[in-house]
Design a protein around this motif. Sequence first.
Motif, PDB file in Angstrom:
ATOM      1  N   LEU A   1       0.829  -1.208   0.000  1.00 12.92           N
ATOM      2  CA  LEU A   1       0.000   0.000   0.000  1.00 12.92           C
ATOM      3  C   LEU A   1       0.861   1.254   0.000  1.00 12.92           C
ATOM      4  O   LEU A   1       0.560   2.229  -0.709  1.00 12.92           O
ATOM      5  CB  LEU A   1      -0.931   0.006   1.208  1.00 12.92           C
ATOM      6  CG  LEU A   1      -2.117  -0.962   1.123  1.00 12.92           C
ATOM      7  CD1 LEU A   1      -2.778  -1.124   2.473  1.00 12.92           C
ATOM      8  CD2 LEU A   1      -3.117  -0.484   0.098  1.00 12.92           C
ATOM      9  N   ARG A   2       1.940   1.236   0.767  1.00 19.44           N
ATOM     10  CA  ARG A   2       2.837   2.408   0.792  1.00 19.44           C
ATOM     11  C   ARG A   2       3.461   2.633  -0.583  1.00 19.44           C
ATOM     12  O   ARG A   2       3.574   3.762  -1.053  1.00 19.44           O
ATOM     13  CB  ARG A   2       3.918   2.212   1.849  1.00 19.44           C
ATOM     14  CG  ARG A   2       3.372   2.248   3.257  1.00 19.44           C
ATOM     15  CD  ARG A   2       4.484   2.139   4.305  1.00 19.44           C
ATOM     16  NE  ARG A   2       3.902   1.867   5.600  1.00 19.44           N
ATOM     17  CZ  ARG A   2       3.852   0.676   6.174  1.00 19.44           C
ATOM     18  NH1 ARG A   2       4.392  -0.373   5.572  1.00 19.44           N
ATOM     19  NH2 ARG A   2       3.288   0.519   7.350  1.00 19.44           N
ATOM     20  N   ARG A   3       3.849   1.554  -1.246  1.00 27.66           N
ATOM     21  CA  ARG A   3       4.444   1.655  -2.576  1.00 27.66           C
ATOM     22  C   ARG A   3       3.408   2.161  -3.579  1.00 27.66           C
ATOM     23  O   ARG A   3       3.709   3.001  -4.436  1.00 27.66           O
ATOM     24  CB  ARG A   3       5.000   0.286  -2.982  1.00 27.66           C
ATOM     25  CG  ARG A   3       5.890   0.311  -4.182  1.00 27.66           C
ATOM     26  CD  ARG A   3       6.593  -1.022  -4.427  1.00 27.66           C
ATOM     27  NE  ARG A   3       5.674  -2.163  -4.471  1.00 27.66           N
ATOM     28  CZ  ARG A   3       5.551  -3.086  -3.504  1.00 27.66           C
ATOM     29  NH1 ARG A   3       6.287  -3.028  -2.427  1.00 27.66           N
ATOM     30  NH2 ARG A   3       4.706  -4.086  -3.626  1.00 27.66           N
ATOM     31  N   TRP A   4       2.171   1.670  -3.475  1.00 31.06           N
ATOM     32  CA  TRP A   4       1.114   2.123  -4.374  1.00 31.06           C
ATOM     33  C   TRP A   4       0.862   3.608  -4.201  1.00 31.06           C
ATOM     34  O   TRP A   4       0.615   4.321  -5.175  1.00 31.06           O
ATOM     35  CB  TRP A   4      -0.181   1.351  -4.127  1.00 31.06           C
ATOM     36  CG  TRP A   4      -0.107  -0.117  -4.414  1.00 31.06           C
ATOM     37  CD1 TRP A   4       0.867  -0.785  -5.112  1.00 31.06           C
ATOM     38  CD2 TRP A   4      -1.031  -1.118  -3.992  1.00 31.06           C
ATOM     39  NE1 TRP A   4       0.594  -2.123  -5.146  1.00 31.06           N
ATOM     40  CE2 TRP A   4      -0.563  -2.366  -4.469  1.00 31.06           C
ATOM     41  CE3 TRP A   4      -2.206  -1.088  -3.253  1.00 31.06           C
ATOM     42  CZ2 TRP A   4      -1.246  -3.555  -4.242  1.00 31.06           C
ATOM     43  CZ3 TRP A   4      -2.874  -2.279  -3.027  1.00 31.06           C
ATOM     44  CH2 TRP A   4      -2.403  -3.496  -3.516  1.00 31.06           C
ATOM     45  N   ARG A   5       0.902   4.085  -2.955  1.00 30.81           N
ATOM     46  CA  ARG A   5       0.640   5.517  -2.694  1.00 30.81           C
ATOM     47  C   ARG A   5       1.705   6.406  -3.312  1.00 30.81           C
ATOM     48  O   ARG A   5       1.419   7.530  -3.721  1.00 30.81           O
ATOM     49  CB  ARG A   5       0.595   5.799  -1.191  1.00 30.81           C
ATOM     50  CG  ARG A   5      -0.626   5.306  -0.500  1.00 30.81           C
ATOM     51  CD  ARG A   5      -0.800   5.923   0.868  1.00 30.81           C
ATOM     52  NE  ARG A   5       0.358   5.830   1.740  1.00 30.81           N
ATOM     53  CZ  ARG A   5       0.466   4.976   2.762  1.00 30.81           C
ATOM     54  NH1 ARG A   5      -0.504   4.129   3.030  1.00 30.81           N
ATOM     55  NH2 ARG A   5       1.543   4.980   3.512  1.00 30.81           N
TER      56      ARG A   5
ATOM     57  N   PRO B   1       1.442   7.507 -11.618  1.00 33.38           N
ATOM     58  CA  PRO B   1       0.468   8.079 -10.692  1.00 33.38           C
ATOM     59  C   PRO B   1       0.172   7.119  -9.544  1.00 33.38           C
ATOM     60  O   PRO B   1       0.418   5.913  -9.661  1.00 33.38           O
ATOM     61  CB  PRO B   1      -0.776   8.280 -11.571  1.00 33.38           C
ATOM     62  CG  PRO B   1      -0.680   7.202 -12.595  1.00 33.38           C
ATOM     63  CD  PRO B   1       0.801   7.027 -12.859  1.00 33.38           C
ATOM     64  N   PRO B   2      -0.398   7.635  -8.456  1.00 33.33           N
ATOM     65  CA  PRO B   2      -0.725   6.772  -7.315  1.00 33.33           C
ATOM     66  C   PRO B   2      -1.673   5.644  -7.731  1.00 33.33           C
ATOM     67  O   PRO B   2      -2.489   5.815  -8.628  1.00 33.33           O
ATOM     68  CB  PRO B   2      -1.413   7.712  -6.327  1.00 33.33           C
ATOM     69  CG  PRO B   2      -0.930   9.068  -6.708  1.00 33.33           C
ATOM     70  CD  PRO B   2      -0.728   9.026  -8.193  1.00 33.33           C
ATOM     71  N   GLN B   3      -1.525   4.498  -7.069  1.00 32.02           N
ATOM     72  CA  GLN B   3      -2.358   3.336  -7.354  1.00 32.02           C
ATOM     73  C   GLN B   3      -3.076   2.925  -6.083  1.00 32.02           C
ATOM     74  O   GLN B   3      -2.869   3.517  -5.027  1.00 32.02           O
ATOM     75  CB  GLN B   3      -1.476   2.190  -7.857  1.00 32.02           C
ATOM     76  CG  GLN B   3      -0.689   2.527  -9.084  1.00 32.02           C
ATOM     77  CD  GLN B   3       0.342   1.471  -9.432  1.00 32.02           C
ATOM     78  OE1 GLN B   3       0.576   0.540  -8.668  1.00 32.02           O
ATOM     79  NE2 GLN B   3       0.957   1.611 -10.579  1.00 32.02           N
ATOM     80  N   GLY B   4      -3.921   1.911  -6.182  1.00 32.18           N
ATOM     81  CA  GLY B   4      -4.625   1.397  -5.018  1.00 32.18           C
ATOM     82  C   GLY B   4      -5.813   2.259  -4.648  1.00 32.18           C
ATOM     83  O   GLY B   4      -6.202   3.176  -5.378  1.00 32.18           O
TER      84      GLY B   4
END
Length: 72
Positions: free
Chosen positions: A28-32, A36-39
Amino acid sequence: MAGTDLAENGWYTTEEVAELLKVDPSSLRRWRTAKPPQGPPFVHVSGRVTRYLGADVLTYLLSNRTDPAAAA
């Protein structure tokens, strides 16, 4: 958060959402931080505090759902 209980109006930590999604919190931290941001959508409350709204997590899951019957 117990099991997969998710209140739509509840606010959840990275660790709680990771538990629900069965991923490591680092994902989740990596996605943020991806460009562009993911998740699921998130809110930075402060520099070290991030929260996720239950309704946003549900919407994210449903929007990424694949129905094999519909693909036929």
